[in-house]
Design an enzyme around this catalytic site. Sequence first.
Site, PDB file in Angstrom:
ATOM      1  N   LYS A  18       0.704  -1.152  -0.060  1.00 52.03           N
ATOM      2  CA  LYS A  18       0.004   0.005  -0.105  1.00 52.03           C
ATOM      3  C   LYS A  18       0.690   1.245  -0.006  1.00 52.03           C
ATOM      4  O   LYS A  18       0.462   2.358   0.641  1.00 52.03           O
ATOM      5  CB  LYS A  18      -1.021   0.113   1.083  1.00 52.03           C
ATOM      6  CG  LYS A  18      -1.848  -1.181   1.363  1.00 52.03           C
ATOM      7  CD  LYS A  18      -2.378  -1.798   0.118  1.00 52.03           C
ATOM      8  CE  LYS A  18      -3.710  -1.041  -0.603  1.00 52.03           C
ATOM      9  NZ  LYS A  18      -3.822  -1.647  -1.731  1.00 52.03           N
ATOM     10  N   THR A  39       2.865   0.845  -5.037  1.00 54.58           N
ATOM     11  CA  THR A  39       3.408   0.041  -5.916  1.00 54.58           C
ATOM     12  C   THR A  39       2.664  -0.046  -7.355  1.00 54.58           C
ATOM     13  O   THR A  39       3.437   0.054  -8.421  1.00 54.58           O
ATOM     14  CB  THR A  39       3.088  -1.509  -5.364  1.00 54.58           C
ATOM     15  OG1 THR A  39       2.804  -1.515  -3.994  1.00 54.58           O
ATOM     16  CG2 THR A  39       4.013  -2.556  -5.847  1.00 54.58           C
ATOM     17  N   HIS A  60       6.541  -7.510  -2.381  1.00 56.13           N
ATOM     18  CA  HIS A  60       6.494  -6.761  -1.054  1.00 56.13           C
ATOM     19  C   HIS A  60       7.603  -7.410   0.134  1.00 56.13           C
ATOM     20  O   HIS A  60       7.334  -7.150   1.114  1.00 56.13           O
ATOM     21  CB  HIS A  60       5.163  -7.032  -0.450  1.00 56.13           C
ATOM     22  CG  HIS A  60       4.162  -6.236  -1.155  1.00 56.13           C
ATOM     23  ND1 HIS A  60       4.346  -4.900  -1.731  1.00 56.13           N
ATOM     24  CD2 HIS A  60       2.761  -6.603  -1.664  1.00 56.13           C
ATOM     25  CE1 HIS A  60       3.317  -4.492  -2.321  1.00 56.13           C
ATOM     26  NE2 HIS A  60       2.172  -5.386  -2.254  1.00 56.13           N
ATOM     27  N   ARG A  88       6.182   5.070   2.019  1.00 52.09           N
ATOM     28  CA  ARG A  88       5.168   5.812   2.191  1.00 52.09           C
ATOM     29  C   ARG A  88       5.171   6.084   3.617  1.00 52.09           C
ATOM     30  O   ARG A  88       5.415   5.308   4.415  1.00 52.09           O
ATOM     31  CB  ARG A  88       3.988   5.164   1.751  1.00 52.09           C
ATOM     32  CG  ARG A  88       2.387   6.203   1.879  1.00 52.09           C
ATOM     33  CD  ARG A  88       1.430   5.439   1.197  1.00 52.09           C
ATOM     34  NE  ARG A  88       0.330   6.411   0.943  1.00 52.09           N
ATOM     35  CZ  ARG A  88      -0.717   6.273   0.559  1.00 52.09           C
ATOM     36  NH1 ARG A  88      -1.266   4.851   0.326  1.00 52.09           N
ATOM     37  NH2 ARG A  88      -1.809   7.132   0.636  1.00 52.09           N
ATOM     38  N   SER A 142      -3.957   3.049   4.579  1.00 52.14           N
ATOM     39  CA  SER A 142      -4.337   2.321   3.383  1.00 52.14           C
ATOM     40  C   SER A 142      -4.450   1.120   3.477  1.00 52.14           C
ATOM     41  O   SER A 142      -5.296   0.270   2.781  1.00 52.14           O
ATOM     42  CB  SER A 142      -3.248   2.642   2.230  1.00 52.14           C
ATOM     43  OG  SER A 142      -3.511   2.289   1.113  1.00 52.14           O
ATOM     44  N   PHE A 174      -4.344   9.864 -10.603  1.00 52.50           N
ATOM     45  CA  PHE A 174      -5.163   8.916  -9.860  1.00 52.50           C
ATOM     46  C   PHE A 174      -6.615   8.756 -10.377  1.00 52.50           C
ATOM     47  O   PHE A 174      -7.017   7.476 -10.431  1.00 52.50           O
ATOM     48  CB  PHE A 174      -5.423   9.726  -8.269  1.00 52.50           C
ATOM     49  CG  PHE A 174      -6.473   9.030  -7.438  1.00 52.50           C
ATOM     50  CD1 PHE A 174      -5.811   7.789  -6.722  1.00 52.50           C
ATOM     51  CD2 PHE A 174      -7.804   9.051  -7.230  1.00 52.50           C
ATOM     52  CE1 PHE A 174      -6.608   7.075  -5.792  1.00 52.50           C
ATOM     53  CE2 PHE A 174      -8.412   8.552  -6.322  1.00 52.50           C
ATOM     54  CZ  PHE A 174      -7.925   7.310  -5.971  1.00 52.50           C
ATOM     55  N   ASP A 175      -7.233   9.730 -10.925  1.00 53.10           N
ATOM     56  CA  ASP A 175      -8.307   9.724 -11.463  1.00 53.10           C
ATOM     57  C   ASP A 175      -8.455   8.758 -12.687  1.00 53.10           C
ATOM     58  O   ASP A 175      -9.101   7.964 -12.756  1.00 53.10           O
ATOM     59  CB  ASP A 175      -9.194  11.089 -12.019  1.00 53.10           C
ATOM     60  CG  ASP A 175      -9.397  11.984 -10.784  1.00 53.10           C
ATOM     61  OD1 ASP A 175      -9.682  11.223  -9.478  1.00 53.10           O
ATOM     62  OD2 ASP A 175      -9.438  13.011 -10.753  1.00 53.10           O
ATOM     63  N   GLY A 226      -5.944   8.199  -2.518  1.00 48.91           N
ATOM     64  CA  GLY A 226      -4.729   8.506  -3.275  1.00 48.91           C
ATOM     65  C   GLY A 226      -4.304   9.909  -2.800  1.00 48.91           C
ATOM     66  O   GLY A 226      -3.751  10.745  -3.493  1.00 48.91           O
TER      67      GLY A 226
HETATM   68  P1  A3P Z   1      -5.092   5.084  -0.514  1.00 45.73           P
HETATM   69  O1  A3P Z   1      -5.631   3.781  -0.182  1.00 45.73           O
HETATM   70  O2  A3P Z   1      -4.381   5.839   0.457  1.00 45.73           O
HETATM   71  O3  A3P Z   1      -6.131   5.610  -1.391  1.00 45.73           O
HETATM   72  P2  A3P Z   1      -0.504  -0.311  -3.404  1.00 45.73           P
HETATM   73  O4  A3P Z   1      -0.566   0.089  -5.092  1.00 45.73           O
HETATM   74  O5  A3P Z   1       1.255  -0.332  -3.107  1.00 45.73           O
HETATM   75  O6  A3P Z   1      -1.306  -1.332  -3.227  1.00 45.73           O
HETATM   76  O7  A3P Z   1      -0.907   1.399  -2.917  1.00 45.73           O
HETATM   77  C1  A3P Z   1      -2.250   1.494  -3.034  1.00 45.73           C
HETATM   78  C2  A3P Z   1      -2.306   2.872  -2.498  1.00 45.73           C
HETATM   79  O8  A3P Z   1      -1.789   3.728  -3.545  1.00 45.73           O
HETATM   80  C3  A3P Z   1      -3.703   3.391  -2.419  1.00 45.73           C
HETATM   81  O9  A3P Z   1      -3.607   4.513  -1.395  1.00 45.73           O
HETATM   82  C4  A3P Z   1      -4.137   4.147  -3.739  1.00 45.73           C
HETATM   83  O10 A3P Z   1      -5.101   4.845  -3.910  1.00 45.73           O
HETATM   84  C5  A3P Z   1      -2.635   4.867  -3.936  1.00 45.73           C
HETATM   85  N1  A3P Z   1      -2.411   5.167  -5.363  1.00 45.73           N
HETATM   86  C6  A3P Z   1      -2.495   4.332  -6.305  1.00 45.73           C
HETATM   87  N2  A3P Z   1      -2.477   5.002  -7.620  1.00 45.73           N
HETATM   88  C7  A3P Z   1      -2.218   6.200  -7.379  1.00 45.73           C
HETATM   89  C8  A3P Z   1      -1.968   7.459  -8.020  1.00 45.73           C
HETATM   90  N3  A3P Z   1      -2.101   7.458  -9.164  1.00 45.73           N
HETATM   91  N4  A3P Z   1      -2.192   8.531  -7.554  1.00 45.73           N
HETATM   92  C9  A3P Z   1      -2.060   8.685  -6.326  1.00 45.73           C
HETATM   93  N5  A3P Z   1      -2.334   7.507  -5.258  1.00 45.73           N
HETATM   94  C10 A3P Z   1      -2.268   6.390  -5.910  1.00 45.73           C
END
Ligand code: A3P
Length: 292
Positions: A44, A47, A106, A128, A136, A228-229, A256
């Site tokens: 989280k 990745t 991981h 992070r 998260s 993110f979007d 995000g």
């Molecule tokens: P949140 O749960 O805080 O939203 P991983 O890919 O390591 O599993 O991490 C997931 C986290 O990264 C989630 O956090 C997800 O929303 C965030 N994330 C993934 N893509 C993102 C992006 N383009 N911009 C910002 N955050 C992103």
Amino acid sequence: MDLPRPKLFDFHGVSMITYFTDNWEAIQNFQARPDDILIATYPKAGTTWVSYILELLYFGQTSPERQTTMPIYERVPFLELTFPNMDSGTDLADQLPTTPRLIKTHYPVQFVPKSFWEQNCRMIYVGRNAKDNLVSFFHFDRMTVAQPEPGDWNSYLQRFLEGKMVFGSWYDHVNGWWKKKQTYSKLHYMFYEDLAEDTGREIDKLCSFLGLSPSAEEKTRVMSGVTFDNMKNNAMTNYSTDPSMDFKISSFMRKGKVGDWKNHFTVAQNEEFDEDYKSKMKDQTLQFRTEI
Ligand code: A3P
């Protein structure tokens, strides 16, 4: 998906679940290639974000069909994963038709198969800040049967402090990889918060580490793809195709944001966390941004 939740157990001193240890021998014997790129994180920490940046940098132009047909978890196999009715991470990596292979892990640094070091592979570690990482992880564990039952927020926070999380202690993980960086020059250590602050700057740093020089147009295309979007609305990056997750409970692309921990921690929990954090990090050279 109707599966019992896995249970945590101690594995070589790290809390783990069977989905990441069952294939241990094949993982340890995995044959890395010199141009493999390993993306390593505590769960989280961003990745998928960094995986997709790399995927677009390497294959956005040359393999456009991958973008619409292969979920990110097939394009960037999860090395240690074995899950019912799915190819293992090592098999998926071996089946990848393209080079370089982008591979996600991981694992704490001491679990990485030795061939990655022997082949002098490039590695990217994403850190992070502990509080957002924990929040998260909590929401992720709520939504997926692939993870142990999270329980309530307060007991989850206590588990985090005790290091009883899947893939072990956040503190050991981030510091273990940071120490490795001091002696292994092919490790790029980056932070979620920096990526959120200035994605273009961090992509430039990644490109310089990887020896890539995308055109301005390509860089713009990558930056647009990884917002993110756009990742949340993209079925190939938002994990909506993963049957182990229940999107009625939460989302994989959840918020995000940097600082969402403020919506979860009580004042007392925050004080307890800070005190524990200070004592665990006091002898470490690794520093996360303090304003978060
Ligand atoms: P949140 O749960 O805080 O939203 P991983 O890919 O390591 O599993 O991490 C997931 C986290 O990264 C989630 O956090 C997800 O929303 C965030 N994330 C993934 N893509 C993102 C992006 N383009 N911009 C910002 N955050 C992103």
